[in-house]
Design an enzyme around this catalytic site. Sequence first.
Site, PDB file in Angstrom:
ATOM      1  N   SER A 121     -10.156  -0.190   7.201  1.00 31.37           N
ATOM      2  CA  SER A 121      -9.591  -0.001   5.583  1.00 31.37           C
ATOM      3  C   SER A 121      -8.538  -1.082   4.815  1.00 31.37           C
ATOM      4  O   SER A 121      -8.448  -1.534   3.553  1.00 31.37           O
ATOM      5  CB  SER A 121      -8.797   1.160   6.301  1.00 31.37           C
ATOM      6  OG  SER A 121      -9.110   2.364   5.925  1.00 31.37           O
ATOM      7  N   LYS A 167       0.821  -1.237  -0.171  1.00 29.86           N
ATOM      8  CA  LYS A 167       0.107   0.417  -0.247  1.00 29.86           C
ATOM      9  C   LYS A 167       0.741   0.941  -0.277  1.00 29.86           C
ATOM     10  O   LYS A 167       1.679   1.172   0.862  1.00 29.86           O
ATOM     11  CB  LYS A 167      -1.136  -0.132   1.046  1.00 29.86           C
ATOM     12  CG  LYS A 167      -1.440   0.959   1.524  1.00 29.86           C
ATOM     13  CD  LYS A 167      -2.935   0.713   2.736  1.00 29.86           C
ATOM     14  CE  LYS A 167      -3.482   1.765   2.694  1.00 29.86           C
ATOM     15  NZ  LYS A 167      -4.738   2.010   4.023  1.00 29.86           N
ATOM     16  N   SER A 174      -9.751   1.953   2.647  1.00 31.67           N
ATOM     17  CA  SER A 174      -8.451   2.436   2.371  1.00 31.67           C
ATOM     18  C   SER A 174      -6.727   2.058   1.684  1.00 31.67           C
ATOM     19  O   SER A 174      -6.605   2.578   0.803  1.00 31.67           O
ATOM     20  CB  SER A 174      -7.679   3.907   2.620  1.00 31.67           C
ATOM     21  OG  SER A 174      -6.776   2.657   4.090  1.00 31.67           O
TER      22      SER A 174
END
Length: 548
Positions: free
Chosen positions: A218, A119, A194
């Site tokens: 997330s 990420k 996210s």
Amino acid sequence: LLLRWRRRRGLWKKVEEARRRQERSLVQMETAVQRFREQHPSVNVVSILSLPLPELSKKLRDGSLPLEHVFYAYVGKALQIAIETNCITEYLQESETQVRKAKLTEKLGLLYGVPVSIKDSIDCEGHDSTLGFIKNINKPAAEDSVVVQVLRRQGAIPFVKTNVPQSLISYDCKNLIFGQTFNPLLYTRSPGGSSGGEGALVGGGGSILGFGTDVGGSLRFPAAFCGICALKPTGNRLSKKGIIAGVLGQKAVVAAVGPMAKDVESLALCMRALLCEDMFNLDSTVPPLPFNEEVYASTQPLRIGYYETDFFTMPSPAMRRAVRETKQMLEDAGHTLVPFEVTNVDYMIFNFCVRGMFADGGASFLKKFKGELEKSSMGLFFWLAKSPSWLKTLLSWIAKPFHLLMPFIGFVSFFSTVDEVWSLHHEIEEFCHQFIAQWKKLNLDVMLCPMLGPALGIGYPGKLSVAVSYTMLYNTLDFPVGVVPVTVVTNEDEEELKGYKGYFQDWWDRTLAKAFLGSAGLPVAVQCVALPWQEELCLRFMKEVEAL
């Protein structure tokens, strides 16, 4: 005016530069894959991509599958998914060198030769961690985060970084720099967030193991929306050193870093690899608890608590059915299921989560957006945070009887004093102890709960920040929790959805009903929860659910 224009022009130049780098990354991937295919025309890419992680890593370690074959198979597939969903922000070109060097190593780690995706907010040396902010472009990380260091020592090969929503405080996946990421199962749907780039890439088969973070769901939203598995561990089971948080320094809602993969066994292998001496030495604040094989391998029947709703966000028909069917199948498999009731979820969301994360009146969060070109979908929030106290009080007073503008009340009740923050932290501790007492009274091992789904349409998560109630509860409690897809939306679910009213029948409930519509065939997941530090038990329960 001229100065403002020059400043904006400078910002747009940085954005264009970052986008060019993203395009260059895809070209580099394409070149590398083409070169490899010309040299090795007979490699069966499809059979490599179809191997589950435990089998793949075994073949890599015993030498029956060459490293380059696996690496370039995944680079090729990742490129395809990136073109379809816009999930990759950067290719880590040094991974090609790492592949060549890895062949010379004597000591083979548990993830030897496994390509992994990372990420955006997790530091990789020499690469930006932008969080979707222009101010973070061209500020490469000085060193790898601890998680990435441990992955490398275990032989894994980080090869791409993936997209996130601006600021990470969102469960969609869009920012001004890299744009919107799409769901690989249906392009009109959000991949969640996210860790949305990870969800799209792993869900589309372009990565066999991905890493994200979770402060309100997330990891779990992208996994549920994209039909894969994820584990949010207890906040400090894995090191967060070198990982950038959405709101720095807040302690009310606990963030965690964790893995995403197609199946539970892959998550277990990943945790086994990460919970090693290297992790404990590189970050001594992580408790030295190696992976407990005995708990994970146990076949003892479980005593499982369950609930179908939190009485705050009404579950979609498919969510409710997912829990019901899973409960029934677990009983048929010999486990005991016990109803559990969650209460005061609205209080928890607004008083613990919203007030806890923005205890400074949102000042530090707002500061991040200073000098940026757009304020993402946070318009209402910004307006509220900047408005004078008397106006907030007035709005809060008007909103209360209607239950209409509940988030207002949360935003409005910002703290100003330290003692109020401390008393909030104390209240959260008490809430946690009470929850555990209720759990222990029922003598539970684990808990089965709903997970928001199916995937919402693009743009809807920004309007529906209140729908994080099912996930955020377990960040507040800091319990380990995983997501496993168990069913898909049926035409009957769609029909039943027409009568969906919600608990408050307000604008949010009506919007959520619209966001769920037209989802036949999309996956729906459940959450599997355990008590703090019991990741192995959580994974063992996830494995049981997956096997049904």
